[in-house]
Design a protein around this motif. Sequence first.
Motif, PDB file in Angstrom:
ATOM      1  N   HIS A  30       0.888  -1.140   0.026  1.00 43.44           N
ATOM      2  CA  HIS A  30       0.012  -0.091   0.369  1.00 43.44           C
ATOM      3  C   HIS A  30       0.740   1.593   0.054  1.00 43.44           C
ATOM      4  CE1 HIS A  30      -2.188  -3.336   2.357  1.00 43.44           C
ATOM      5  NE2 HIS A  30      -3.112  -2.621   0.977  1.00 43.44           N
ATOM      6  N   HIS A  31       1.985   1.034   0.056  1.00 44.90           N
ATOM      7  CA  HIS A  31       3.525   2.181   0.288  1.00 44.90           C
ATOM      8  C   HIS A  31       4.114   2.286   0.015  1.00 44.90           C
ATOM      9  CE1 HIS A  31       5.622   5.443   2.348  1.00 44.90           C
ATOM     10  NE2 HIS A  31       4.362   5.564   2.188  1.00 44.90           N
ATOM     11  N   LEU A  32       4.909   2.393  -0.931  1.00 45.16           N
ATOM     12  CA  LEU A  32       6.195   3.018  -1.492  1.00 45.16           C
ATOM     13  C   LEU A  32       7.440   3.613  -1.246  1.00 45.16           C
ATOM     14  CD1 LEU A  32       8.309   0.777  -3.596  1.00 45.16           C
ATOM     15  CD2 LEU A  32       7.429   1.856  -4.839  1.00 45.16           C
ATOM     16  N   THR A  33       8.186   2.790  -0.276  1.00 41.46           N
ATOM     17  CA  THR A  33       9.509   4.152   0.268  1.00 41.46           C
ATOM     18  C   THR A  33      10.676   3.751  -0.875  1.00 41.46           C
ATOM     19  OG1 THR A  33       8.574   3.871   2.402  1.00 41.46           O
ATOM     20  CG2 THR A  33      11.157   4.892   1.522  1.00 41.46           C
ATOM     21  N   VAL A  34      11.225   4.251  -1.769  1.00 41.35           N
ATOM     22  CA  VAL A  34      12.711   4.359  -2.363  1.00 41.35           C
ATOM     23  C   VAL A  34      13.521   5.081  -1.657  1.00 41.35           C
ATOM     24  CG1 VAL A  34      12.799   4.523  -4.901  1.00 41.35           C
ATOM     25  CG2 VAL A  34      11.305   3.717  -4.647  1.00 41.35           C
ATOM     26  N   GLY A  35      14.428   3.988  -1.644  1.00 45.22           N
ATOM     27  CA  GLY A  35      16.030   4.993  -1.150  1.00 45.22           C
ATOM     28  C   GLY A  35      16.898   5.146  -2.692  1.00 45.22           C
ATOM     29  N   ILE A  36      17.349   6.125  -3.154  1.00 38.09           N
ATOM     30  CA  ILE A  36      17.757   6.563  -4.071  1.00 38.09           C
ATOM     31  C   ILE A  36      19.094   6.803  -3.633  1.00 38.09           C
ATOM     32  CG2 ILE A  36      18.731   8.408  -5.646  1.00 38.09           C
ATOM     33  CD1 ILE A  36      15.608   7.216  -5.940  1.00 38.09           C
ATOM     34  N   SER A  37      20.618   5.939  -3.653  1.00 35.40           N
ATOM     35  CA  SER A  37      21.688   5.793  -3.728  1.00 35.40           C
ATOM     36  C   SER A  37      22.291   6.909  -4.151  1.00 35.40           C
ATOM     37  CB  SER A  37      22.799   4.575  -4.532  1.00 35.40           C
ATOM     38  OG  SER A  37      22.212   5.132  -5.781  1.00 35.40           O
ATOM     39  N   THR A  38      22.538   7.866  -2.942  1.00 33.27           N
ATOM     40  CA  THR A  38      23.713   9.331  -2.694  1.00 33.27           C
ATOM     41  C   THR A  38      24.926   8.805  -4.747  1.00 33.27           C
ATOM     42  OG1 THR A  38      25.526   8.679  -1.856  1.00 33.27           O
ATOM     43  CG2 THR A  38      23.392  10.287  -0.889  1.00 33.27           C
ATOM     44  N   ASP A  39      24.930  10.490  -4.827  1.00 35.41           N
ATOM     45  CA  ASP A  39      26.332  10.632  -5.522  1.00 35.41           C
ATOM     46  C   ASP A  39      27.420   9.924  -4.936  1.00 35.41           C
ATOM     47  OD1 ASP A  39      24.228  11.719  -7.394  1.00 35.41           O
ATOM     48  OD2 ASP A  39      25.301  12.933  -6.500  1.00 35.41           O
ATOM     49  N   ALA A  40      27.640  10.006  -3.728  1.00 35.25           N
ATOM     50  CA  ALA A  40      28.752   9.612  -3.018  1.00 35.25           C
ATOM     51  C   ALA A  40      28.775   8.148  -3.352  1.00 35.25           C
ATOM     52  CB  ALA A  40      29.117  10.274  -1.748  1.00 35.25           C
ATOM     53  N   LEU A  41      28.066   7.443  -2.776  1.00 40.01           N
ATOM     54  CA  LEU A  41      27.913   6.055  -2.706  1.00 40.01           C
ATOM     55  C   LEU A  41      27.966   5.355  -4.240  1.00 40.01           C
ATOM     56  CD1 LEU A  41      27.570   3.822  -1.436  1.00 40.01           C
ATOM     57  CD2 LEU A  41      25.167   3.784  -1.583  1.00 40.01           C
TER      58      LEU A  41
END
Length: 130
Positions: A29-40
């Motif tokens: 019902h709910h989607l969280t997305v982790g966006i990898s940082t430029d540094a990572l």
Amino acid sequence: MKRIITFGTFDIFHVGHLNILKRAAALGHHLTVGISTDALNYSKKQRYPVCQQASRAEIVAALRCVDQVFFEEALELKREYIEQFEADVLVMGDDWAGKFDEFKDICDVVYLERTPSISTTELIEIVKEL
Ligand code: CTP
């Protein structure tokens, strides 16, 4: 209310990205997305993404199937992120099959099939050849 979490770079956003996000969202019902940082990304691949993290996050956050985005700062923090965002299901592409099974003690772990024949790396190669 089932909460889903997934992670990725989502550089040069393409239909494979859209497909996995839509399918991840459909699992709950709910989607969280982790966006990898430029540094990572730099630390993983020794190159920066083409699009900066703020733009990558803005594009993903604008999608109808996505409820929330955040920046993934370090790979070692996956467990903390899953807990912080109270995820019931971790979704990853099957290029990662088996690699996140260690989190099965705190959530379901689902690997979805990748969309064939497209990736950011391939797009970069195609554009270079033009
Ligand atoms: N993904 C997918 N199908 C594709 C490409 C990516 O399902 N054809 C999924 C990945 O499995 C991941 C998410 O999209 O869960 C984000 O992937 P990312 O690594 O950002 O994209 P890629 O196109 O795989 O990038 P790269 O070529 O740099 O590895």
